[in-house]
Design a protein around this motif. Structure first.
Motif, PDB file in Angstrom:
ATOM      1  N   GLU A  45      -3.883  -1.614   5.956  1.00  0.00           N
ATOM      2  CA  GLU A  45      -4.620  -1.318   4.728  1.00  0.00           C
ATOM      3  C   GLU A  45      -6.121  -1.574   4.908  1.00  0.00           C
ATOM      4  OE1 GLU A  45      -3.201   0.092   2.196  1.00  0.00           O
ATOM      5  OE2 GLU A  45      -1.137  -0.151   2.852  1.00  0.00           O
ATOM      6  N   PRO A  46      -6.976  -0.936   4.081  1.00  0.00           N
ATOM      7  CA  PRO A  46      -8.412  -1.229   4.128  1.00  0.00           C
ATOM      8  C   PRO A  46      -8.648  -2.738   4.012  1.00  0.00           C
ATOM      9  CG  PRO A  46      -8.016   0.656   2.717  1.00  0.00           C
ATOM     10  CD  PRO A  46      -6.663   0.078   3.072  1.00  0.00           C
ATOM     11  N   GLY A  47      -9.534  -3.250   4.841  1.00  0.00           N
ATOM     12  CA  GLY A  47      -9.805  -4.678   4.871  1.00  0.00           C
ATOM     13  C   GLY A  47      -8.951  -5.442   5.861  1.00  0.00           C
ATOM     14  N   TRP A  48      -7.922  -4.792   6.441  1.00  0.00           N
ATOM     15  CA  TRP A  48      -7.068  -5.457   7.430  1.00  0.00           C
ATOM     16  C   TRP A  48      -7.861  -5.756   8.688  1.00  0.00           C
ATOM     17  CZ3 TRP A  48      -5.771  -4.416  12.455  1.00  0.00           C
ATOM     18  CH2 TRP A  48      -4.705  -5.139  13.010  1.00  0.00           C
ATOM     19  N   ARG A  49      -7.654  -6.939   9.228  1.00  0.00           N
ATOM     20  CA  ARG A  49      -8.199  -7.319  10.529  1.00  0.00           C
ATOM     21  C   ARG A  49      -7.155  -8.194  11.212  1.00  0.00           C
ATOM     22  NH1 ARG A  49     -14.134  -8.260  12.597  1.00  0.00           N
ATOM     23  NH2 ARG A  49     -13.643  -9.162  14.622  1.00  0.00           N
ATOM     24  N   TRP A  50      -6.914  -7.924  12.492  1.00  0.00           N
ATOM     25  CA  TRP A  50      -5.890  -8.662  13.224  1.00  0.00           C
ATOM     26  C   TRP A  50      -6.128 -10.162  13.109  1.00  0.00           C
ATOM     27  CZ3 TRP A  50      -5.272 -12.368  16.819  1.00  0.00           C
ATOM     28  CH2 TRP A  50      -3.979 -12.554  17.315  1.00  0.00           C
ATOM     29  N   SER A  51      -7.371 -10.610  13.322  1.00  0.00           N
ATOM     30  CA  SER A  51      -7.661 -12.047  13.326  1.00  0.00           C
ATOM     31  C   SER A  51      -7.434 -12.698  11.961  1.00  0.00           C
ATOM     32  CB  SER A  51      -9.087 -12.319  13.823  1.00  0.00           C
ATOM     33  OG  SER A  51     -10.025 -11.559  13.110  1.00  0.00           O
ATOM     34  N   ASN A  52      -7.420 -11.938  10.889  1.00  0.00           N
ATOM     35  CA  ASN A  52      -7.147 -12.485   9.557  1.00  0.00           C
ATOM     36  C   ASN A  52      -5.692 -12.310   9.135  1.00  0.00           C
ATOM     37  OD1 ASN A  52      -9.887 -13.117   9.248  1.00  0.00           O
ATOM     38  ND2 ASN A  52     -10.325 -11.156   8.290  1.00  0.00           N
ATOM     39  N   CYS A  71      -2.587   7.756  16.583  1.00  0.00           N
ATOM     40  CA  CYS A  71      -3.102   7.578  15.230  1.00  0.00           C
ATOM     41  C   CYS A  71      -2.756   8.782  14.365  1.00  0.00           C
ATOM     42  CB  CYS A  71      -4.618   7.365  15.275  1.00  0.00           C
ATOM     43  SG  CYS A  71      -5.329   7.023  13.652  1.00  0.00           S
ATOM     44  N   LEU A  72      -2.030   8.527  13.282  1.00  0.00           N
ATOM     45  CA  LEU A  72      -1.673   9.578  12.333  1.00  0.00           C
ATOM     46  C   LEU A  72      -2.757   9.782  11.281  1.00  0.00           C
ATOM     47  CD1 LEU A  72       2.057   8.600  11.772  1.00  0.00           C
ATOM     48  CD2 LEU A  72       1.204  10.574  13.049  1.00  0.00           C
ATOM     49  N   SER A  73      -3.352   8.665  10.807  1.00  0.00           N
ATOM     50  CA  SER A  73      -4.380   8.771   9.776  1.00  0.00           C
ATOM     51  C   SER A  73      -5.225   7.506   9.749  1.00  0.00           C
ATOM     52  CB  SER A  73      -3.737   8.995   8.397  1.00  0.00           C
ATOM     53  OG  SER A  73      -2.911   7.895   8.052  1.00  0.00           O
ATOM     54  N   GLY A  74      -6.395   7.622   9.130  1.00  0.00           N
ATOM     55  CA  GLY A  74      -7.303   6.491   9.026  1.00  0.00           C
ATOM     56  C   GLY A  74      -8.011   6.199  10.344  1.00  0.00           C
ATOM     57  N   ARG A  75      -8.741   5.096  10.367  1.00  0.00           N
ATOM     58  CA  ARG A  75      -9.503   4.720  11.554  1.00  0.00           C
ATOM     59  C   ARG A  75      -9.352   3.223  11.784  1.00  0.00           C
ATOM     60  NH1 ARG A  75     -11.860   8.931  13.266  1.00  0.00           N
ATOM     61  NH2 ARG A  75     -13.112   7.930  14.870  1.00  0.00           N
ATOM     62  N   ILE A  76      -9.345   2.840  13.058  1.00  0.00           N
ATOM     63  CA  ILE A  76      -9.266   1.436  13.440  1.00  0.00           C
ATOM     64  C   ILE A  76     -10.197   1.199  14.615  1.00  0.00           C
ATOM     65  CG2 ILE A  76      -7.298   1.677  15.023  1.00  0.00           C
ATOM     66  CD1 ILE A  76      -6.199  -0.939  13.700  1.00  0.00           C
ATOM     67  N   ARG A  77     -10.878   0.055  14.598  1.00  0.00           N
ATOM     68  CA  ARG A  77     -11.781  -0.331  15.691  1.00  0.00           C
ATOM     69  C   ARG A  77     -11.106  -1.428  16.496  1.00  0.00           C
ATOM     70  NH1 ARG A  77     -15.971  -1.835  12.821  1.00  0.00           N
ATOM     71  NH2 ARG A  77     -16.902   0.239  12.906  1.00  0.00           N
ATOM     72  N   ILE A  78     -11.078  -1.235  17.813  1.00  0.00           N
ATOM     73  CA  ILE A  78     -10.524  -2.226  18.737  1.00  0.00           C
ATOM     74  C   ILE A  78     -11.694  -2.996  19.327  1.00  0.00           C
ATOM     75  CG2 ILE A  78      -9.068  -2.587  20.763  1.00  0.00           C
ATOM     76  CD1 ILE A  78      -7.681  -1.179  18.303  1.00  0.00           C
ATOM     77  N   LEU A  79     -11.628  -4.318  19.265  1.00  0.00           N
ATOM     78  CA  LEU A  79     -12.683  -5.191  19.770  1.00  0.00           C
ATOM     79  C   LEU A  79     -12.101  -6.019  20.917  1.00  0.00           C
ATOM     80  CD1 LEU A  79     -12.755  -5.660  16.212  1.00  0.00           C
ATOM     81  CD2 LEU A  79     -15.070  -5.613  17.099  1.00  0.00           C
ATOM     82  N   MET A  80     -12.479  -5.686  22.143  1.00  0.00           N
ATOM     83  CA  MET A  80     -11.940  -6.364  23.315  1.00  0.00           C
ATOM     84  C   MET A  80     -12.634  -7.711  23.545  1.00  0.00           C
ATOM     85  SD  MET A  80      -9.517  -4.418  24.262  1.00  0.00           S
ATOM     86  CE  MET A  80      -9.093  -5.401  25.701  1.00  0.00           C
ATOM     87  N   GLU A  86     -13.932   0.167  20.773  1.00  0.00           N
ATOM     88  CA  GLU A  86     -13.545   1.577  20.754  1.00  0.00           C
ATOM     89  C   GLU A  86     -12.949   1.870  19.388  1.00  0.00           C
ATOM     90  OE1 GLU A  86     -13.870   5.077  22.347  1.00  0.00           O
ATOM     91  OE2 GLU A  86     -14.080   3.409  23.755  1.00  0.00           O
ATOM     92  N   GLU A  87     -13.289   3.021  18.826  1.00  0.00           N
ATOM     93  CA  GLU A  87     -12.749   3.412  17.536  1.00  0.00           C
ATOM     94  C   GLU A  87     -11.706   4.504  17.746  1.00  0.00           C
ATOM     95  OE1 GLU A  87     -14.633   5.143  13.504  1.00  0.00           O
ATOM     96  OE2 GLU A  87     -15.584   3.302  14.261  1.00  0.00           O
ATOM     97  N   ILE A  88     -10.612   4.397  17.015  1.00  0.00           N
ATOM     98  CA  ILE A  88      -9.483   5.323  17.122  1.00  0.00           C
ATOM     99  C   ILE A  88      -9.322   6.008  15.767  1.00  0.00           C
ATOM    100  CG2 ILE A  88      -6.996   5.485  17.505  1.00  0.00           C
ATOM    101  CD1 ILE A  88      -7.311   2.816  19.124  1.00  0.00           C
ATOM    102  N   GLY A  89      -9.117   7.321  15.790  1.00  0.00           N
ATOM    103  CA  GLY A  89      -8.942   8.085  14.562  1.00  0.00           C
ATOM    104  C   GLY A  89      -7.806   9.082  14.681  1.00  0.00           C
ATOM    105  N   PRO A  90      -7.567   9.873  13.639  1.00  0.00           N
ATOM    106  CA  PRO A  90      -6.453  10.814  13.608  1.00  0.00           C
ATOM    107  C   PRO A  90      -6.398  11.718  14.844  1.00  0.00           C
ATOM    108  CG  PRO A  90      -7.518  10.716  11.469  1.00  0.00           C
ATOM    109  CD  PRO A  90      -8.384   9.940  12.421  1.00  0.00           C
ATOM    110  N   ALA A 102      -8.734  -6.311  16.169  1.00  0.00           N
ATOM    111  CA  ALA A 102      -8.817  -4.949  15.632  1.00  0.00           C
ATOM    112  C   ALA A 102      -9.087  -5.037  14.147  1.00  0.00           C
ATOM    113  CB  ALA A 102      -7.514  -4.191  15.894  1.00  0.00           C
ATOM    114  N   GLU A 103      -9.756  -3.980  13.616  1.00  0.00           N
ATOM    115  CA  GLU A 103     -10.038  -3.945  12.185  1.00  0.00           C
ATOM    116  C   GLU A 103     -10.044  -2.511  11.691  1.00  0.00           C
ATOM    117  OE1 GLU A 103     -13.915  -5.653  11.606  1.00  0.00           O
ATOM    118  OE2 GLU A 103     -14.894  -4.171  12.871  1.00  0.00           O
TER     119      GLU A 103
END
Length: 125
Positions: A45-52, A71-80, A86-90, A102-103
């Protein structure tokens, strides 16, 4: 490529997952098992972050699972851990190694299919 453990066609649907894992109020992962392999459909969901939202479940500083995701929908950023992002999208397919945060980016839920190490991801012990 791992050999599938099946002698017949198996069909399942994420509308009726074998298991659902919640992400501390910001999403969930539906999990199905086919041919001895687990496949996940994560809704972040919007506001989701792995660390939280998953770190309290995992008990590690970063996500220590690898992911092979579509990725089916939305966008997520991976922070190594090395600082790269890297940003992942549909429509994107991504191989994500262990050692990341990730967020979700934006105000749309991100939905990912995961064919990687999903067996114990976000699983409460």
């Amino acid at each position: 490529m791992p050999k599938l453990e099946t002698r017949r066609v198996e069909v399942k649907n994420f509308q009726r997952p074998d298991e659902t894992r919640m992400f501390e109020g910001k999403g969930r992962a539906e999990v199905i098992t086919l041919a001895g392999q687990q496949v996940g459909c994560g809704t972040f969901e919007p506001g989701w972050r792995w660390s939280n939202n998953v770190k309290p479940i995992a008990g590690t500083e970063l996500c220590e699972f690898s992911h092979l995701s579509y990725c089916l929908s939305g966008r997520i950023r991976i922070l190594m851990s090395d600082g790269t992002q890297e940003e992942i999208g549909p429509g994107d397919v991504a191989a994500i190694p262990p050692g990341h945060d990730a967020e979700v980016v934006g105000d749309e839920a991100c939905v990912l299919l995961d064919f990687g190490e999903f067996g114990d991801y976000a699983k409460r012990t």
